[in-house]
Design an enzyme around this catalytic site. Sequence first.
Site, short mmCIF file in Angstrom:
data_model
loop_
_atom_site.label_atom_id
_atom_site.label_comp_id
_atom_site.label_asym_id
_atom_site.label_seq_id
_atom_site.Cartn_x
_atom_site.Cartn_y
_atom_site.Cartn_z
N SER A 282 0.84 -1.04 -0.31
CA SER A 282 0.11 -0.20 0.15
C SER A 282 0.69 0.97 0.10
O SER A 282 1.53 1.42 0.49
CB SER A 282 -0.78 -0.12 1.22
OG SER A 282 -1.32 1.23 1.05
N TYR A 507 -5.32 -12.30 -7.67
CA TYR A 507 -3.98 -11.91 -6.55
C TYR A 507 -2.97 -13.67 -6.65
O TYR A 507 -3.50 -14.69 -7.06
CB TYR A 507 -3.72 -11.76 -5.32
CG TYR A 507 -4.63 -9.95 -5.47
CD1 TYR A 507 -3.75 -9.53 -4.14
CD2 TYR A 507 -5.55 -9.50 -5.53
CE1 TYR A 507 -3.75 -8.13 -4.55
CE2 TYR A 507 -5.95 -8.55 -5.64
CZ TYR A 507 -4.89 -7.50 -4.73
OH TYR A 507 -5.20 -5.80 -4.97
#
Length: 695
Positions: A282, A507
Amino acid sequence: MLVFLVASLMVYRCKADYLLGAGSYDITGPAADVNMMGYANPKQNAAGIHLRLRSRAFIVAEAGNDGNRIAYVSLDACMASQAVTTAVLSKLKTRYGDLYTEKNVALSGIHTHSGPGGYLQYLLYSITSLGFVKQSFDAIVDGAVASITQAHHNLKPGSIFVNEGEILDANINRSPSAYLNNPAEERKRYKYDVDKSMLLLKLVDAQHGPVGTVNWFPVHCTSMNNTNTLVSGDNKGAASRFMEDWFDHRSVKREPSANTSRVRSKTSFVAAFAQTNEGDVSPNTLGAFCGDTNLRCDFNHSTCNGSNELCIARGPGYPDHFASTEIIATRQMESAIELFANAKDLLKGPVNYRQSYVDFTNISIAAQSATTCPAAMGFSFAAGTTDGPGAFDFKQGDTDGNPFWKAVRDLLRKPTEKQVACQSPKPVLLDTGEMLFPYDWAPAILPIQILQVGQLFILSVPSEFTTMAGRRLKDAVKATLVEKSNGKYDKEVRIVISGLTNAYSSYVTTFEEYQIQRYEGASTLYGPHTLSAYIQEFKKLAEALVLDTQVAKGPSPPDLISKQISLLPEVIPDTTPAGIKFGDVSRDVARNASFRAGDSVEATFWSGSPRNNLMTEASYTMVEFQSAPGVWTPAYDDDDWSVQFVWKRPSATIKWKVPKDALAGTYRLRLFGASKALMGKIDNFTGISSEFVIV
Ligand SMILES: *[C@@H]1O[C@H](CO)[C@@H](O)[C@H](O)[C@H]1NC(C)=O
Ligand SMILES: *[C@@H]1O[C@H](CO)[C@@H](O)[C@H](O)[C@H]1NC(C)=O
Ligand SMILES: *[C@@H]1O[C@H](CO)[C@@H](O)[C@H](O)[C@H]1NC(C)=O
Ligand SMILES: *[C@@H]1O[C@H](CO)[C@@H](O)[C@H](O)[C@H]1NC(C)=O
Ligand SMILES: *[C@@H]1O[C@H](CO)[C@@H](O)[C@H](O)[C@H]1NC(C)=O
Ligand SMILES: *[C@@H]1O[C@H](CO)[C@@H](O)[C@H](O)[C@H]1NC(C)=O
Ligand SMILES: *[C@@H]1O[C@H](CO)[C@@H](O)[C@H](O)[C@H]1NC(C)=O
């Protein structure tokens, strides 16, 4: 003296190791009504532009006519899409025959969560965009082809330098509890729980100097949060724009050419900030907090008092997401400039590639006597992440599931016992791999690819690898290259993952991270052994590259374009009240005011929908500078950080935050737009604000 000059010229010439070309083209697409791809927030629909989106292409060819070549394209899009790749390749085939194919072209998405969606062919990825959006799709396909075509025409002898360095303050792990489940001995080998390294290539034309640069650094483009409705390339798109401006030393921007068309010169420098193994990474570096209490969220589940909705990560510019975007972009740009300035290692050696299609739903992994499974999403998928939490009461790290949602799920499709066992410990929420109505919900067949330029190997993955998953894949490919090449490739080999490339399949976590079932594990489609399958299949490509053998082509992915459903309503006709024309100013800039750096200047105009004319390679907005009496020079447009274009039917507003380096003088704001008449006819219009002064 002359002899010396000629000799040194020849040396310079000999340094041209490859043919190089760069290209760039607008892929902004529809900046209105269309749901943005990434957060899956049904309320996050495009309503203007923060930065235009671009496709940046690089071609590297061996010198000589028959040499191998590769084309690498970084798209300011959330991800690549099989449908886009298929269409781009088919257009390239018409133009260039077999020069550019699925084998040697890579299209990679930077993962911005602020671009128009609806360009993927599998149903799960187009639910919030109300299905397929042809305008989004066409903009990316046409722009990618145009950028590759430019790069092709720009091919000239040159060299490539490579450099690598660390950026310590631009990314954090958003699922550290999953990372911690990786073996301690493995974690000990690394200083951080995310990769901090940026790998950069500098492309230098033997005659004209640098023509472009591309780098890879893992970080989600989620600096702009899920309330943003302005189209933007987020931190990587901004970094590209900042570095291209840095190279061009621009203050007052481009020269005017035509009034709506902004023409970048053919020699424009192209700077791509491409994506790599950013799965659990992030940009919101302050970490995740509960919005009500300002306390840290629960470590394992990212919840606040049991619920996920208030747990949101904060960027370094919190609470202003523009500030966070600018900071994370600038940190990447500054490192890239330093690596660029100091890049000395030359890439030398062959240009080569291997690619194959693999059916990921049923791969036997010999080393583990395990298999992959048909695609499925776990319960924690619906929880979203701390970069953008999902709705309802889902939470991350859920290995049980909840009975109410299981009942809802069973209405859609109840997973078979075999599927439940295969995906365990993931509780299956959506059995997407076995949902084929009205068309496939998830991909089964995926492309994997290695592109080689000298000692650099680019691994194209159609997914988001987590930090440790990426490290394992790179290590395995490196070991194969070193082992099979009999010492030809040694520790000097550089390996980089190109994320979200050529297709998209959510993912990939490690087996250990999968057990924890955070969002990334819940979104690892093909079960706990997905990563092992990738490693096994990539080793085949690496071995074939080194031994100069061919790999199996594999099954072709389906082309689902003809089956797509589009539920996004058409643009309704635009209207104005009697006596008012499109382009008329409804709220002017402050009259006779003078402004200075940091001030905001705004004007609002009667306007039609931006979907009437996408202004590709042009602009809806223009800040014009009076360079001589009566002569207005374009100074800033849609693609400038300082300008925002905001659309809210029936008005368009231009917001300009006067930058520090703006020249003093007289300015005006100008809008370009198009309106749709009752019978559907589209007309272009323009509108101009009053003049104002910058002191
Ligand atoms: C563009 O400029 C030309 C002349 O320079 C003018 O005739 C034309 O109307 C302009 N178009 C718009 C949309 O402003
Ligand atoms: C997180 O989960 C792990 C494993 O279940 C447990 O050992 C740890 O105490 C938990 N941490 C927190 C902060 O709840
Ligand atoms: C958590 O929820 C309970 C019950 O709803 C409430 O009493 C408590 O005050 C909440 N705690 C915080 C920190 O919000
Ligand atoms: C999202 O960004 C906007 C604009 O900067 C800000 O007002 C808002 O508080 C942010 N939301 C969250 C949850 O951080
Ligand atoms: C999976 O592959 C094996 C061979 O590797 C085959 O025997 C089996 O039938 C396949 N299963 C399915 C469901 O396709
Ligand atoms: C603006 O300033 C000019 C000259 O400074 C003056 O002639 C004009 O009347 C002013 N307009 C308004 C609306 O105040
Ligand atoms: C409007 O402008 C676009 C380019 O932005 C052009 O392609 C189109 O032909 C124009 N339409 C009219 C009616 O002039």
